[in-house]
Write a protein that holds these residues in place. Structure first.
Motif, PDB file in Angstrom:
ATOM      1  N   SER A  73       0.852  -1.195   0.000  1.00 28.11           N
ATOM      2  CA  SER A  73       0.000   0.000   0.000  1.00 28.11           C
ATOM      3  C   SER A  73       0.885   1.242   0.000  1.00 28.11           C
ATOM      4  O   SER A  73       2.043   1.175   0.414  1.00 28.11           O
ATOM      5  CB  SER A  73      -0.917   0.022   1.226  1.00 28.11           C
ATOM      6  OG  SER A  73      -0.165   0.274   2.396  1.00 28.11           O
ATOM      7  N   PRO A  74       0.327   2.366  -0.430  1.00 24.59           N
ATOM      8  CA  PRO A  74       1.101   3.616  -0.350  1.00 24.59           C
ATOM      9  C   PRO A  74       1.530   3.932   1.080  1.00 24.59           C
ATOM     10  O   PRO A  74       2.625   4.446   1.305  1.00 24.59           O
ATOM     11  CB  PRO A  74       0.126   4.674  -0.889  1.00 24.59           C
ATOM     12  CG  PRO A  74      -0.794   3.916  -1.789  1.00 24.59           C
ATOM     13  CD  PRO A  74      -0.956   2.566  -1.120  1.00 24.59           C
ATOM     14  N   GLU A  75       0.684   3.589   2.055  1.00 23.50           N
ATOM     15  CA  GLU A  75       1.026   3.860   3.455  1.00 23.50           C
ATOM     16  C   GLU A  75       2.212   3.006   3.915  1.00 23.50           C
ATOM     17  O   GLU A  75       3.110   3.504   4.610  1.00 23.50           O
ATOM     18  CB  GLU A  75      -0.187   3.604   4.359  1.00 23.50           C
ATOM     19  CG  GLU A  75      -1.352   4.531   4.106  1.00 23.50           C
ATOM     20  CD  GLU A  75      -2.194   4.180   2.879  1.00 23.50           C
ATOM     21  OE1 GLU A  75      -2.880   5.080   2.361  1.00 23.50           O
ATOM     22  OE2 GLU A  75      -2.160   3.010   2.427  1.00 23.50           O
ATOM     23  N   LYS A  76       2.209   1.722   3.540  1.00 22.86           N
ATOM     24  CA  LYS A  76       3.331   0.838   3.909  1.00 22.86           C
ATOM     25  C   LYS A  76       4.616   1.315   3.234  1.00 22.86           C
ATOM     26  O   LYS A  76       5.694   1.261   3.830  1.00 22.86           O
ATOM     27  CB  LYS A  76       3.046  -0.612   3.541  1.00 22.86           C
ATOM     28  CG  LYS A  76       1.968  -1.242   4.369  1.00 22.86           C
ATOM     29  CD  LYS A  76       2.421  -1.417   5.798  1.00 22.86           C
ATOM     30  CE  LYS A  76       1.349  -2.118   6.609  1.00 22.86           C
ATOM     31  NZ  LYS A  76       1.613  -2.065   8.033  1.00 22.86           N
ATOM     32  N   PHE A  77       4.509   1.755   1.992  1.00 30.19           N
ATOM     33  CA  PHE A  77       5.701   2.241   1.295  1.00 30.19           C
ATOM     34  C   PHE A  77       6.207   3.524   1.952  1.00 30.19           C
ATOM     35  O   PHE A  77       7.416   3.706   2.110  1.00 30.19           O
ATOM     36  CB  PHE A  77       5.410   2.457  -0.190  1.00 30.19           C
ATOM     37  CG  PHE A  77       6.640   2.760  -0.991  1.00 30.19           C
ATOM     38  CD1 PHE A  77       7.694   1.852  -1.051  1.00 30.19           C
ATOM     39  CD2 PHE A  77       6.758   3.946  -1.685  1.00 30.19           C
ATOM     40  CE1 PHE A  77       8.845   2.130  -1.788  1.00 30.19           C
ATOM     41  CE2 PHE A  77       7.899   4.231  -2.425  1.00 30.19           C
ATOM     42  CZ  PHE A  77       8.933   3.316  -2.472  1.00 30.19           C
ATOM     43  N   THR A  78       5.300   4.393   2.371  1.00 28.75           N
ATOM     44  CA  THR A  78       5.700   5.614   3.075  1.00 28.75           C
ATOM     45  C   THR A  78       6.406   5.264   4.378  1.00 28.75           C
ATOM     46  O   THR A  78       7.438   5.863   4.716  1.00 28.75           O
ATOM     47  CB  THR A  78       4.483   6.518   3.337  1.00 28.75           C
ATOM     48  OG1 THR A  78       3.907   6.883   2.080  1.00 28.75           O
ATOM     49  CG2 THR A  78       4.860   7.773   4.102  1.00 28.75           C
ATOM     50  N   ASP A  79       5.881   4.284   5.110  1.00 30.39           N
ATOM     51  CA  ASP A  79       6.543   3.835   6.342  1.00 30.39           C
ATOM     52  C   ASP A  79       7.945   3.319   6.048  1.00 30.39           C
ATOM     53  O   ASP A  79       8.895   3.594   6.794  1.00 30.39           O
ATOM     54  CB  ASP A  79       5.727   2.734   7.029  1.00 30.39           C
ATOM     55  CG  ASP A  79       4.416   3.232   7.612  1.00 30.39           C
ATOM     56  OD1 ASP A  79       4.230   4.464   7.759  1.00 30.39           O
ATOM     57  OD2 ASP A  79       3.556   2.371   7.910  1.00 30.39           O
ATOM     58  N   PHE A  80       8.072   2.559   4.964  1.00 26.28           N
ATOM     59  CA  PHE A  80       9.381   2.039   4.560  1.00 26.28           C
ATOM     60  C   PHE A  80      10.341   3.191   4.239  1.00 26.28           C
ATOM     61  O   PHE A  80      11.487   3.198   4.699  1.00 26.28           O
ATOM     62  CB  PHE A  80       9.224   1.118   3.339  1.00 26.28           C
ATOM     63  CG  PHE A  80      10.505   0.783   2.661  1.00 26.28           C
ATOM     64  CD1 PHE A  80      11.408  -0.092   3.237  1.00 26.28           C
ATOM     65  CD2 PHE A  80      10.820   1.354   1.437  1.00 26.28           C
ATOM     66  CE1 PHE A  80      12.613  -0.394   2.606  1.00 26.28           C
ATOM     67  CE2 PHE A  80      12.011   1.052   0.802  1.00 26.28           C
ATOM     68  CZ  PHE A  80      12.904   0.182   1.392  1.00 26.28           C
ATOM     69  N   LEU A  81       9.877   4.176   3.472  1.00 28.66           N
ATOM     70  CA  LEU A  81      10.721   5.331   3.142  1.00 28.66           C
ATOM     71  C   LEU A  81      11.133   6.084   4.405  1.00 28.66           C
ATOM     72  O   LEU A  81      12.278   6.535   4.522  1.00 28.66           O
ATOM     73  CB  LEU A  81       9.996   6.269   2.177  1.00 28.66           C
ATOM     74  CG  LEU A  81       9.709   5.719   0.793  1.00 28.66           C
ATOM     75  CD1 LEU A  81       8.865   6.711  -0.007  1.00 28.66           C
ATOM     76  CD2 LEU A  81      10.990   5.380   0.049  1.00 28.66           C
ATOM     77  N   ASP A  82      10.209   6.209   5.351  1.00 27.15           N
ATOM     78  CA  ASP A  82      10.543   6.849   6.627  1.00 27.15           C
ATOM     79  C   ASP A  82      11.636   6.079   7.361  1.00 27.15           C
ATOM     80  O   ASP A  82      12.544   6.683   7.950  1.00 27.15           O
ATOM     81  CB  ASP A  82       9.307   6.955   7.524  1.00 27.15           C
ATOM     82  CG  ASP A  82       8.311   7.998   7.046  1.00 27.15           C
ATOM     83  OD1 ASP A  82       8.672   8.854   6.215  1.00 27.15           O
ATOM     84  OD2 ASP A  82       7.147   7.952   7.511  1.00 27.15           O
ATOM     85  N   GLU A  83      11.560   4.748   7.317  1.00 23.29           N
ATOM     86  CA  GLU A  83      12.587   3.930   7.969  1.00 23.29           C
ATOM     87  C   GLU A  83      13.955   4.138   7.306  1.00 23.29           C
ATOM     88  O   GLU A  83      14.968   4.296   7.991  1.00 23.29           O
ATOM     89  CB  GLU A  83      12.215   2.450   7.923  1.00 23.29           C
ATOM     90  CG  GLU A  83      13.266   1.568   8.565  1.00 23.29           C
ATOM     91  CD  GLU A  83      12.957   0.087   8.495  1.00 23.29           C
ATOM     92  OE1 GLU A  83      13.840  -0.689   8.885  1.00 23.29           O
ATOM     93  OE2 GLU A  83      11.853  -0.305   8.053  1.00 23.29           O
ATOM     94  N   VAL A  84      13.985   4.149   5.981  1.00 19.18           N
ATOM     95  CA  VAL A  84      15.248   4.371   5.267  1.00 19.18           C
ATOM     96  C   VAL A  84      15.821   5.737   5.637  1.00 19.18           C
ATOM     97  O   VAL A  84      17.009   5.864   5.977  1.00 19.18           O
ATOM     98  CB  VAL A  84      15.051   4.245   3.736  1.00 19.18           C
ATOM     99  CG1 VAL A  84      16.309   4.669   2.986  1.00 19.18           C
ATOM    100  CG2 VAL A  84      14.656   2.820   3.353  1.00 19.18           C
TER     101      VAL A  84
END
Length: 99
Positions: A73-84
């Motif tokens: 989902s876009p939200e999961k990808f945003t969370d991933f980008l935040d982690e990076v």
């Protein structure tokens, strides 16, 4: 520089050029995915970076999690980008003696 190395760098730079142009029509999420893909490809082109524990960890994270987060989902990808980004911020602080 060998022809193979030149070809590898050409592939990478043409990916960046086409991604820049494609970003105009693509969604923000797709453009962000292209930037993360560029980071992953850069680590492939410069494998000696992975001798640095930080880059080795980032490479593992990108290989393991990018597609999974992107396709969930876009939200999961945003969370991933935040982690990076968080990992880069923490590393920048450590490398600059700010911890």
């Amino acid at each position: 520089m060998s022809q193979q190395k030149t070809d590898d760098w050409f592939t990478y730079t043409s990916f960046l050029a086409s991604s820049a142009r494609a970003g105009i029509e693509e969604s923000v999420v797709v453009s962000s995915h292209r930037l993360i893909e560029a980071l992953r490809r850069l680590l492939e082109l410069k494998p000696e970076l992975k001798s640095d524990p930080f880059f080795a960890e980032i490479d593992e994270l990108l290989v393991r999690s990018t597609s999974a987060a992107y396709f969930k989902s876009p939200e999961k990808f945003t969370d991933f980008l935040d982690e990076v980004l968080q990992r880069f911020a923490e590393e920048a602080r450590a490398r600059n003696g700010l911890d």
